[in-house]
Scaffold this motif. Structure first.
Motif: not given
Lengths: 201, 201
Positions: A180, A183, A186-188, B163-164, B166, B176, B179-180, B182-183
């Protein structure tokens, strides 16, 4: 640089949030722990600024009136509170912070800092919760009953959190919280600077 | 059972979204791929229902008019579209779906299914993007220039995504996104049934 994350770990008594937080603090690099202020007297071995900031009641009440806490509560005659300025400064410096707190406290923090990441730790069942609280051996039957009733009611607050994590197994719960946190980074909305940088290079 | 996740992977040409999606499909158990409908003729080896649903133009236009696509586009004289009914049925059955799509398409999907998880793949830099597109060896200088200009403009849409990620290194980008996913499965809004169950046991 973007702000650090305020990761709020909360849940009913017996959900295992304390154990989970200890693991997170041990295993995640560069994560800070929010240190509460309290009017309670230090116990043997407790260190000022590490376990708590120990302050007297006059001072605490003054800070309440100056809106210097993200949340505060009076528990068995002692005040406890999360110092706002220290937390916000660390976040601005890009440091992530873990805050372990009960449900009422978490909801107050959410009012004051809605950008936090609010995680509700779920016990696998009320039966298991009963076993855990009984297993501590510290509470009378009456207290256990009260705690369970309270946990049952508190489950309704889970929907005011961003995430719920089932603590049927500590390893897996810790892993999920790490995912979490990753993630959320990585939130925009948290990556405006990165996108700007890519456009420049 | 709660709904599956619609994971929309998008980004500029050269961002590497295709490679990332292939890896995700290989590595994540029980994830489905959204299969597009198209009016393009099948190429050798392409399988109906696996690579595409091949349909004729009259049929496609009828489906557009019946609002049977989550998004559709006309590319070099051929229609392409994401069939709504198939996707929604799989999601209702609790299956997760990956949809790889360009930016315009992703934004249309978001209008029609805002509950999706929208992930924008970022190239490390425009310079690196240029190298990648040139490295394909398929495009003229003029086309490369147009693609780069387009990618530059498209970066502005990153903020309409959740989300972004890279893509400086495929392994880390794939990790990543896992993980997103899963979150997202731990979002409290997706776990109403779980909380209800805990209260019952």
């Amino acid at each position: 640089m973007s702000n650090g994350l305020l990761v709020v770990i909360s849940g009913p008594s017996g959900s295992g949030k304390g154990t989970i937080c200890k693991r997170l603090i041990d295993e995640i690099e560069n994560i800070n722990v929010s240190v509460s202020a309290t009017t309670r007297k230090p116990r043997v071995g407790e260190i000022e600024g590490k376990n708590y900031f120990f302050i007297d009641e006059d001072d605490f009440v003054k800070k309440i009136n100056n809106d210097e806490f993200l949340e505060h509560a009076l528990v068995y005659g002692n005040y406890y509170g999360t110092p706002k300025k220290i937390v916000l400064k660390q976040l601005e410096e890009g440091k992530d912070i873990i805050l372990e707190i009960d449900i009422q406290g978490a909801l107050k923090v959410k009012e004051n800092y809605p950008k936090g990441v609010f995680i509700f730790i779920l016990p696998p069942s009320l039966e298991e919760l009963k076993n855990r609280i009984e297993g501590r051996g510290t509470d009378s039957k009456e207290v256990i009953h009260r705690r369970l009733k309270c946990a049952y009611d508190e489950l309704n607050y889970a929907f005011e959190y961003d995430y719920v994590v089932l603590n049927d197994e500590v390893d897996s719960a810790v892993e999920k919280i790490k995912e979490i946190i990753s993630a959320e980074k990585n939130k925009s909305a948290r990556n405006q600077a990165l996108i700007k940088k890519i456009k420049e290079v």
